[in-house]
Design a protein around this motif. Structure first.
Motif, PDB file in Angstrom:
ATOM      1  N   LEU A   1      20.946  22.160 109.401  1.00 13.09           N
ATOM      2  CA  LEU A   1      19.983  21.284 108.496  1.00 13.09           C
ATOM      3  C   LEU A   1      19.701  19.865 109.260  1.00 13.09           C
ATOM      4  N   LEU A   2      20.463  19.525 110.318  1.00 14.75           N
ATOM      5  CA  LEU A   2      20.583  18.439 110.807  1.00 14.75           C
ATOM      6  C   LEU A   2      19.312  18.061 111.698  1.00 14.75           C
ATOM      7  N   ASN A   3      18.641  19.071 111.990  1.00 18.80           N
ATOM      8  CA  ASN A   3      17.298  19.163 112.623  1.00 18.80           C
ATOM      9  C   ASN A   3      16.295  18.134 111.847  1.00 18.80           C
ATOM     10  N   GLY A   4      16.563  17.932 110.631  1.00 23.94           N
ATOM     11  CA  GLY A   4      15.638  17.288 110.039  1.00 23.94           C
ATOM     12  C   GLY A   4      16.259  16.209 109.331  1.00 23.94           C
ATOM     13  N   VAL A   5      15.673  15.514 108.278  1.00 24.77           N
ATOM     14  CA  VAL A   5      16.214  14.340 107.366  1.00 24.77           C
ATOM     15  C   VAL A   5      17.120  15.001 106.377  1.00 24.77           C
ATOM     16  N   VAL A   6      18.322  14.721 106.189  1.00 25.75           N
ATOM     17  CA  VAL A   6      19.236  15.307 105.254  1.00 25.75           C
ATOM     18  C   VAL A   6      19.929  14.181 104.386  1.00 25.75           C
ATOM     19  N   VAL A   7      19.810  14.466 102.897  1.00 23.13           N
ATOM     20  CA  VAL A   7      20.503  13.341 102.067  1.00 23.13           C
ATOM     21  C   VAL A   7      21.455  14.261 101.377  1.00 23.13           C
ATOM     22  N   VAL A   8      22.481  13.532 101.413  1.00 26.34           N
ATOM     23  CA  VAL A   8      23.704  13.970 100.443  1.00 26.34           C
ATOM     24  C   VAL A   8      24.320  12.742  99.368  1.00 26.34           C
ATOM     25  N   ASP A   9      23.854  12.974  98.145  1.00 25.53           N
ATOM     26  CA  ASP A   9      24.150  12.109  97.136  1.00 25.53           C
ATOM     27  C   ASP A   9      25.629  12.307  96.580  1.00 25.53           C
ATOM     28  N   GLU A  10      26.281  11.155  96.357  1.00 23.98           N
ATOM     29  CA  GLU A  10      27.758  11.335  95.852  1.00 23.98           C
ATOM     30  C   GLU A  10      28.536  12.351  96.733  1.00 23.98           C
ATOM     31  N   PHE A  11      28.427  11.962  98.034  1.00 19.47           N
ATOM     32  CA  PHE A  11      29.068  12.905  99.162  1.00 19.47           C
ATOM     33  C   PHE A  11      30.558  12.547  98.948  1.00 19.47           C
ATOM     34  N   HIS A  12      31.148  11.418  98.490  1.00 20.17           N
ATOM     35  CA  HIS A  12      32.382  11.102  98.431  1.00 20.17           C
ATOM     36  C   HIS A  12      33.116  12.261  97.795  1.00 20.17           C
ATOM     37  N   ARG A  13      32.562  12.877  96.935  1.00 18.44           N
ATOM     38  CA  ARG A  13      33.141  14.030  96.002  1.00 18.44           C
ATOM     39  C   ARG A  13      33.349  15.244  97.060  1.00 18.44           C
ATOM     40  N   LEU A  14      32.770  15.257  98.120  1.00 20.06           N
ATOM     41  CA  LEU A  14      33.349  16.541  98.950  1.00 20.06           C
ATOM     42  C   LEU A  14      34.808  16.226  99.398  1.00 20.06           C
ATOM     43  N   PRO A  15      35.410  17.263  99.967  1.00 22.82           N
ATOM     44  CA  PRO A  15      36.755  17.356 100.647  1.00 22.82           C
ATOM     45  C   PRO A  15      36.914  16.294 101.901  1.00 22.82           C
ATOM     46  N   GLY A  16      38.061  15.766 102.122  1.00 23.04           N
ATOM     47  CA  GLY A  16      38.091  15.001 103.260  1.00 23.04           C
ATOM     48  C   GLY A  16      37.733  15.636 104.568  1.00 23.04           C
ATOM     49  N   GLU A  17      37.690  16.797 104.734  1.00 14.86           N
ATOM     50  CA  GLU A  17      37.040  17.662 105.925  1.00 14.86           C
ATOM     51  C   GLU A  17      35.771  17.267 106.135  1.00 14.86           C
ATOM     52  N   PHE A  18      34.900  17.132 105.242  1.00  9.64           N
ATOM     53  CA  PHE A  18      33.488  16.750 105.455  1.00  9.64           C
ATOM     54  C   PHE A  18      33.279  15.497 106.564  1.00  9.64           C
ATOM     55  N   LEU A  19      34.367  14.776 106.404  1.00  6.48           N
ATOM     56  CA  LEU A  19      34.115  13.477 107.279  1.00  6.48           C
ATOM     57  C   LEU A  19      34.527  14.154 108.671  1.00  6.48           C
ATOM     58  N   ASP A  20      35.209  14.907 109.097  1.00 13.11           N
ATOM     59  CA  ASP A  20      35.501  15.662 110.320  1.00 13.11           C
ATOM     60  C   ASP A  20      34.246  16.308 110.610  1.00 13.11           C
ATOM     61  N   LEU A  21      33.813  17.003 109.875  1.00 12.18           N
ATOM     62  CA  LEU A  21      32.316  17.670 110.175  1.00 12.18           C
ATOM     63  C   LEU A  21      31.233  16.746 110.420  1.00 12.18           C
ATOM     64  N   LEU A  22      31.117  15.451 109.955  1.00 11.24           N
ATOM     65  CA  LEU A  22      30.259  14.484 110.290  1.00 11.24           C
ATOM     66  C   LEU A  22      30.696  13.892 111.760  1.00 11.24           C
ATOM     67  N   HIS A  23      31.679  13.813 111.935  1.00 11.99           N
ATOM     68  CA  HIS A  23      32.284  13.344 113.495  1.00 11.99           C
ATOM     69  C   HIS A  23      31.828  14.367 114.621  1.00 11.99           C
ATOM     70  N   MET A  24      32.005  15.657 114.052  1.00 11.63           N
ATOM     71  CA  MET A  24      31.460  16.754 115.160  1.00 11.63           C
ATOM     72  C   MET A  24      30.154  16.859 115.264  1.00 11.63           C
ATOM     73  N   ASN A  25      29.162  16.436 114.103  1.00  9.10           N
ATOM     74  CA  ASN A  25      27.885  16.378 114.442  1.00  9.10           C
ATOM     75  C   ASN A  25      27.122  15.147 114.643  1.00  9.10           C
ATOM     76  N   SER A  26      27.987  14.014 114.595  1.00 11.22           N
ATOM     77  CA  SER A  26      27.438  12.766 114.763  1.00 11.22           C
ATOM     78  C   SER A  26      26.328  12.587 115.741  1.00 11.22           C
ATOM     79  N   GLY A  27      25.406  11.708 115.264  1.00 23.57           N
ATOM     80  CA  GLY A  27      23.856  11.545 116.384  1.00 23.57           C
ATOM     81  C   GLY A  27      22.808  12.645 116.352  1.00 23.57           C
ATOM     82  N   LYS A  28      23.115  13.643 115.468  1.00 23.47           N
ATOM     83  CA  LYS A  28      22.220  14.572 115.221  1.00 23.47           C
ATOM     84  C   LYS A  28      21.071  14.539 114.278  1.00 23.47           C
ATOM     85  N   GLY A  29      19.932  14.546 114.549  1.00 24.51           N
ATOM     86  CA  GLY A  29      19.178  14.356 113.475  1.00 24.51           C
ATOM     87  C   GLY A  29      18.954  13.209 112.271  1.00 24.51           C
TER      88      GLY A  29
END
Length: 417
Positions: free
Chosen positions: A72-100
């Motif tokens: 989805l990061l080919n476009g503009v993505v909004v994630v509201d109340e993202f802190h409710r996701l498991p901690g592994e979401f932060l790892d996913l962000l690191h892996m895809n940082s800078g995209k979109g």
């Protein structure tokens, strides 16, 4: 429904790159994104971790969301109340940082502490934190000036910076506030309680003690320390203990701090950013009004008592932004000013705010003498020229009409209008 065009915040939000919008609830974070920004995907995370697709009115598990997120990061993505996701979401962000383009939204206190104040922050460097607090003084004044003028414009602007009040407001604001606080005290209490997550529950009493103490006029860390110690909320009467709490509340936009001039050691006074919160905590301290059914007349009396102080604070913050100066607190013998502005500890503007129906000759003389002690530009703010028995000498008098004109001129220079 009134919609206030928050141009100042919108200009920050439209900068490229990954962004995290943070701040306490009901400050308009989601509203700003939904109504003023372009996006391709909008997701909301429920309390149970279910991810809701706002565009398609669908829902999915967080694992299903994790699987599609990188694409989805080919476009503009909004994630509201993202802190409710498991901690592994932060790892996913690191892996895809800078995209979109990614916009994260959160209201939790612990996350702001972790990202803004903690070392080794998981998102430090890959997202730009943008605090969304109350509506800017300049934006609320110009927004409300289409329907209001004079004294009511200034008073309504002072309180309607709080976005949650705007849909309910009917003039006059003094009566409206009394009714709202009487009928909605539990809603305000719940809203403030939501600032603190489960991780912070054991500290909630300390935070609330600080907020209540500030409403009671205890605005320095020393005064607050003694107050909390007397209540048994901290083990030692030590102002140093409170620094982390005051830092978090300030970073979240719940408190503001004003530097003191006239002391050798660096010192600050702390104030509520929201005058609605200040009223709430003062009423809690004075009447325990969320637990007892107190008459609305008692609340109206508190509103009348606090309103001039809130207008004074509104004017000080507004002028600080209009003139690009730092707000200061002067602590000199027999001298206390409503407004002091400057830079690099040099005072450049001083003023008094007399928000009442009549200012007599003796009071005007005292204002002249007080302001003359500081070599700086001097001003006096009043509801109207008719409230002055005589105009002060060597002091610029400003009315609501003058202030609105200043704001419109500032807006024109910023946006080329």
């Amino acid at each position: 429904m009134r919609i206030i065009p928050r141009r100042i915040e919108i200009s920050k939000l439209r900068t490229p790159g990954w962004k995290m919008l943070y701040g306490r609830r009901k400050t308009g974070k989601t509203f700003l994104v939904e109504h003023f920004l372009q996006y391709d995907e909008f997701f909301f995370v429920g309390r149970d971790g279910t991810v809701y697709d706002r565009n398609r009115n669908g829902k999915m598990s967080y694992r299903e969301f994790f699987a599609i997120f990188p694409r989805l990061l080919n476009g503009v993505v909004v994630v509201d109340e993202f802190h409710r996701l498991p901690g592994e979401f932060l790892d996913l962000l690191h892996m895809n940082s800078g995209k979109g383009e990614l916009i994260l939204i959160t209201s939790t206190l612990w996350l702001a502490k972790k990202i803004l104040l903690g070392k080794g922050s998981p998102l430090l460097g890959i997202v730009r934190p943008i605090r969304i607090s109350l509506i800017d003084e300049r934006d609320i004044l110009t927004g409300l000036s289409k329907d209001l003028s004079g004294k009511e414009l200034i008073e309504a602007s002072t309180y309607l910076r709080e976005p949650l009040l705007i849909p309910y407001y009917t003039p006059p604001v003094r009566k409206f506030l009394s009714n709202f606080l009487h009928d909605s005290s539990l809603m305000i209490k719940e809203l403030i309680g939501e600032i603190f997550t489960e991780e912070e529950k054991r500290l909630t009493l300390v935070y609330e003690g600080i907020l209540k103490g500030i409403s009671n006029g205890k605005t320095t860390s020393t005064e607050l320390s003694s107050y909390l110690f007397s209540l048994g909320l901290i083990e030692k009467d030590n102002p140093g203990i409170l620094q982390k709490y005051l830092g978090i509340l300030t970073e979240m936009g719940i408190l503001r701090k004003v530097e003191v001039i006239g002391k050798r050691r660096k010192k600050f006074h702390y104030y509520h950013v929201s005058p609605l919160f200040d009223l709430h905590y003062y009423l809690e301290a004075k009447y325990a009004y969320t637990e007892l059914d107190i008459p609305e007349e008692y609340i109206r009396k508190v509103v009348e008592e606090k309103l001039p102080l809130h207008v004074e604070d509104f004017i000080a913050e507004l002028f600080s932004k209009l003139y690009g100066m730092k707000r200061l607190y002067i602590e000199l013998p027999n001298l206390q000013l409503d407004v002091a502005l400057g830079s690099f500890k040099r005072i450049e503007m001083v003023g008094e705010v007399k928000w009442k129906e009549f200012v007599g000759r003796d009071e005007i003389r005292k204002i002249e003498e007080k302001l003359s002690r500081i070599d700086a530009r001097r001003f006096l703010v009043v509801p109207s020229l008719d409230s002055l028995e005589k105009e002060p000498e060597g002091v610029e008098v400003l009315t609501p009409e003058d202030i609105l004109r200043m704001v419109i001129e500032d807006e024109g220079s910023r946006y080329g209008l």
